[in-house]
Structure formats: C-alpha cells, structure tokens
Design an enzyme around this catalytic site. Structure first.
Site, short mmCIF file in Angstrom:
data_model
loop_
_atom_site.label_atom_id
_atom_site.label_comp_id
_atom_site.label_asym_id
_atom_site.label_seq_id
_atom_site.Cartn_x
_atom_site.Cartn_y
_atom_site.Cartn_z
N GLU A 38 0.82 -1.21 0.00
CA GLU A 38 0.00 0.00 0.00
C GLU A 38 0.86 1.27 0.00
O GLU A 38 1.79 1.39 0.80
CB GLU A 38 -0.94 -0.01 1.21
CG GLU A 38 -1.84 1.21 1.34
CD GLU A 38 -2.69 1.46 0.10
OE1 GLU A 38 -3.23 0.50 -0.47
OE2 GLU A 38 -2.79 2.63 -0.32
N THR A 82 -5.85 2.86 -5.31
CA THR A 82 -5.70 1.40 -5.18
C THR A 82 -6.49 0.65 -6.24
O THR A 82 -5.99 -0.28 -6.86
CB THR A 82 -6.21 0.92 -3.80
OG1 THR A 82 -5.37 1.47 -2.78
CG2 THR A 82 -6.16 -0.59 -3.69
N HIS A 200 -0.91 3.52 4.89
CA HIS A 200 -1.83 4.40 4.16
C HIS A 200 -1.91 5.73 4.89
O HIS A 200 -1.90 5.77 6.12
CB HIS A 200 -3.22 3.74 4.11
CG HIS A 200 -4.17 4.39 3.15
ND1 HIS A 200 -4.70 5.65 3.37
CD2 HIS A 200 -4.67 3.97 1.97
CE1 HIS A 200 -5.48 5.97 2.37
NE2 HIS A 200 -5.48 4.98 1.50
N HIS A 260 0.71 3.04 -5.60
CA HIS A 260 0.76 4.46 -6.00
C HIS A 260 1.58 5.22 -4.98
O HIS A 260 2.03 4.64 -3.99
CB HIS A 260 -0.66 5.05 -6.11
CG HIS A 260 -1.51 4.78 -4.90
ND1 HIS A 260 -1.33 5.42 -3.70
CD2 HIS A 260 -2.50 3.89 -4.69
CE1 HIS A 260 -2.20 4.97 -2.82
NE2 HIS A 260 -2.93 4.01 -3.38
C1 GP9 Z 1 -8.96 0.34 0.84
C2 GP9 Z 1 -7.52 0.43 0.53
C3 GP9 Z 1 -7.04 1.86 0.32
O1 GP9 Z 1 -9.49 -0.93 0.85
O2 GP9 Z 1 -7.21 -0.42 -0.52
O3 GP9 Z 1 -7.38 2.42 -0.90
P1 GP9 Z 1 -6.70 3.78 -1.43
O4 GP9 Z 1 -7.18 4.91 -0.57
O5 GP9 Z 1 -5.22 3.64 -1.34
O6 GP9 Z 1 -7.15 3.91 -2.84
MN MN Z 2 -3.74 2.43 -2.21
#
Ligand code: GP9
Ligand code: MN
Length: 430
Positions: A38, A82, A200, A260
């Site tokens: 992530e 994501t 995140h 990303h």
């Molecule tokens: C949510 C996680 C985060 O399930 O995959 O998504 P993002 O905010 O990075 O698009």
């Molecule tokens: Mn993500």
C-alpha cells in the site's frame, strides 16, 4: 461497437511486443502471489534514515538472486488509486481519468482478467483483504474478474477488535498471519492476491507497533510515512518467513508491487528534504512516481532491470513467465517488461509521460537521463509529438474498452467467459 473494437485490434497489431524466450514459461505451473504494498514508493527501497534501512526485508527481497527488480517502473493511477492499480495489474487496461474503473464498471462489464485466465489454466484463485468487500466495489468486481475466493474482513477472527485495526482495516501483521491459514488450504497451484493497508495516509500507528523513528521534514502528514512503511516491511518479512516454513516459497512466483505514491505532490518542501535536495522540479516529482515492481522467480536469474514501464505492463510480464501467450490473443494494452521489443513509453493518466529520452510534464520536456529542462530541436519536437500521439491513443483506446464494455464483443482463444453467478463470497458458517 464492433468498429471501436477494430481500432483496438488494429493498435495491438501495430504495437506488438512478443515474449522473451529466455523467460517464457520459466515459472509455469508455480503458485503465484501478488503482494500489494500500500502507498509504497520506489524511493523507499534501500532508503536509510538515521543510519537504518526503512525496509530491510523488502530490500533483501529486491536484491535476491532470483528476483527481477525493476527500477524504472511507475504507477499510473489517477483518482481511482488502489482500485485503478488493481485494474491495471490484473487486466492491463488503464483506470479512468476521473473516478474509479472498479466502481463505475466493475459490476456488469466483461473482463478477461488474470484470475479468470489462471483459473482456466487449472489454478485456484483467491484475493485477500482486511476490510469490507464493498470498499472500491471489490466484492462485485472480483466476480467479474473471475476470482473464485475473496477473503475479506469477516473471514478474519476478531477483525472488529479495536487493537486489531488502524485506518483502512486489519493491521498488516495480523492480516497476513491469519491469511496464511487460508493460503495453506488452497488447492495448488494457486493465484493469490494479498492487499495490505496499514501503510496508508495519514500514516498513523499505535506506540506498540511503531518501531522506527519519524523523519524530520516538519511536515506532519509526511513524517510518519517511514514508520508505517517499516511496519509494512516487518509484516512482509514475517509473511515471507511463513512461506518458507510452509514450503510455499520455493514453488511460488512472488510478485510485489507498490500501488501508488504515498506522498502527494502537495508536499514539495518535504519531498525535497527526504531526497536531500534544495528543491524539487516537476521532473523530480515525475520520478517520485516510481513504485516497486519485483518478481521473485525461482526459475530465472534475477537482477535489476532498467526498462521503463508501469502498472499497465505488469500482467503481460507475469503471463510471459507463466508461459501464457497474450500477444495476438488478449486485449491487453501493456507490454511485457522482459520483451526486447518494447516501446518504453510510460503514459501517466493525465497524458504526461516518461520515456528513456523524454519526461513530459507540466507542458515542459525534461531530459530523462539528466533531469535538465530541454530546448527541443525540430527533430526532438517531432519525436516528442509522436510519443504524445501514442500516449493519447492508448489512453483513449483503453477508455473505449472500459466505458463501452468492448470485451463483450471479443473472446480470446482458449478463454471461457466469466459467469459472475458462479461465485459466492459470503462467509460459510463454521
Ligand atoms: C482500501 C484500501 C485503500 O481498501 O485499498 O485504498 P486507497 O485509498 O489507497 O485507494
Ligand atoms: Mn492504495
């Protein structure tokens, strides 16, 4: 319409990048892991803060003799973050210029995605994620993509315990520890995708889990990034150890990617500090969009590969190693990163792009090798123009495929259409 489909087919015919026979089929029949890091950027790889590596386990994996590591690999997402990364990784189609392809088209569209392809090659398929299935419309999209299993939040014991959660779901260490129980039971060979969440924004972690010093850029939303990245790295290391203990490591191809950026372009002064620069240019910001793409492939000699590519190219690359021909059959817009005939044009979703020669961003063109702003000669102008035409074309073709659901008019040879009614992801009471 059928005419739109023709334009895609014409493009693919004119832009083939065949497989690389040195790699083709070398991982055939092995289990496949797709490990989603992530918000993880390439600059973290081998990065040190206060004399310590932020991500020692990922670094070791990157430099493993059987890992092909790509150091010029870019994320290509826009707002879909994501979800658009997942769309590219498993379909080799772009996400959308605004919004999310999984939300807008994941329900209803026809896809010829990685899980469906693998299932038809005798694989068991599973996605794992420690949040609810409605997030990014995964619960519906994964059916359209042909996933047989989706282990989401309710499959994980005590998933609602406050100490088990932070931000977007189960903490990575707990999520991965419990995922192993499902992985061990999957009939082999399997194709399994594991989506982490703890690294995140806003990069928060309780005292008990925070085991790394914050950076000191003075930007609050940036300085925790290395702390959660370090946590993710520890979780990754533990996961690799589980795989080794359960003998899954040696008979698996393990694909690791960053979805990303974690630090957005709104944080220029902090980015400059992290990179040890006085200030960052638009070129630096473009290079800051690099994310990891690594393939641990026991059957091949690894090394760092410098080809320019992006998320759109991941699937053809994996298929090459797995011995599944995509060129001339599948409607995939990326090119095999291992192919020697690649064009190496990396489109960003906003129409900017990077090639080994040019980095076009913010209406200006930089020399990719030096980072210097270019004064283009007539000849260079023409080449930049040609690259731009290519970028515009491939993005618009992708949008046509997605928004007009063009894959319903075409079925690749050897591919059986997905029937979403075949799948049920609800928890079976035990
Ligand atoms: C949510 C996680 C985060 O399930 O995959 O998504 P993002 O905010 O990075 O698009
Ligand atoms: Mn993500």
């Amino acid at each position: 319409s059928k005419a739109d489909l023709k334009s895609v087919q014409q493009y693919l015919k004119e832009n083939p990048a065949g497989e690389n026979f040195q790699y083709f089929g070398k991982e055939q029949g092995k289990n496949v892991f797709v490990f989603h890091l992530e918000s993880f950027q390439q600059f973290l790889v081998d990065y040190k803060w206060k004399g310590q590596e932020v991500t020692p386990n990922i670094n070791a994996f990157y430099h493993d003799q059987n890992t092909i590591g790509f150091d010029n690999f870019f994320h290509q997402v826009a707002q879909g973050k994501t979800s658009d990364a997942e769309t590219m990784l498993e379909n080799s189609l772009y996400g959308l210029p605004t919004g999310s392809a999984m939300i807008s088209y994941g329900t209803g569209n026809t896809f010829q995605a990685a899980p469906a392809i693998m299932a038809q090659h005798g694989y068991t398929t599973a996605a794992m994620h420690g949040d609810v299935p409605s997030f990014w419309n995964r619960g519906n999209t994964y059916k359209s993509w042909g996933y047989e299993n989706f282990f989401s939040k309710s499959f994980y014991p005590n998933a609602d315990k406050p100490s088990y959660n932070v931000g977007y779901g189960l903490k990575d260490k707990i999520f991965l520890r419990d995922s192993v129980n499902y992985l061990q039971k999957l009939p082999q060979p399997f194709y399994a995708k594991v989506i982490t969440v703890t690294n995140h924004y806003p990069y928060l972690l309780g005292k008990k889990d925070a085991d790394f010093p914050q950076t000191n850029t003075g930007d609050n939303t940036v300085d925790g990034y290395v702390v959660t990245a370090h946590y993710l790295d520890q979780a990754f290391g533990q996961f690799i150890n589980y795989l080794k203990k359960t003998n899954l490591y040696d008979n698996s191809m393990i694909v690791v990617y960053g979805d990303h950026y974690g630090i957005s372009n709104n944080h220029r002064p902090a980015i400059a500090k992290l990179l040890g620069k006085k200030k960052v240019t638009n070129y630096d910001l473009a290079m800051f969009q690099k994310v990891p793409f690594m393939i641990h492939a026991p059957g091949v000699q690894g090394g760092i590969n410098h080809t320019y590519g992006g998320e759109i190219d991941a699937l053809p690359t994996m298929m090459d190693l797995l011995g599944i021909r995509t060129t001339g059959n599948y409607m995939m817009l990326g090119q095999d990163l291992l192919s020697t005939q690649r064009n190496q044009i990396v489109p960003f979703r906003d129409g900017n792009f990077v090639t080994p020669q040019f980095t076009k961003v913010g209406g200006q063109v930089y020399d990719t090798a030096t980072g210097k702003l270019m004064n283009l000669s007539a000849n260079q102008k023409e080449r930049v123009g040609d690259d731009q035409d290519h970028v515009n074309k491939v993005l618009s073709l992708s949008d046509k495929i997605m928004t007009k659901d063009l894959l319903r008019f075409y079925t690749p040879t050897g591919f059986k259409k997905v029937d979403v009614g075949d799948y049920d992801y609800s928890v079976k009471a035990t």
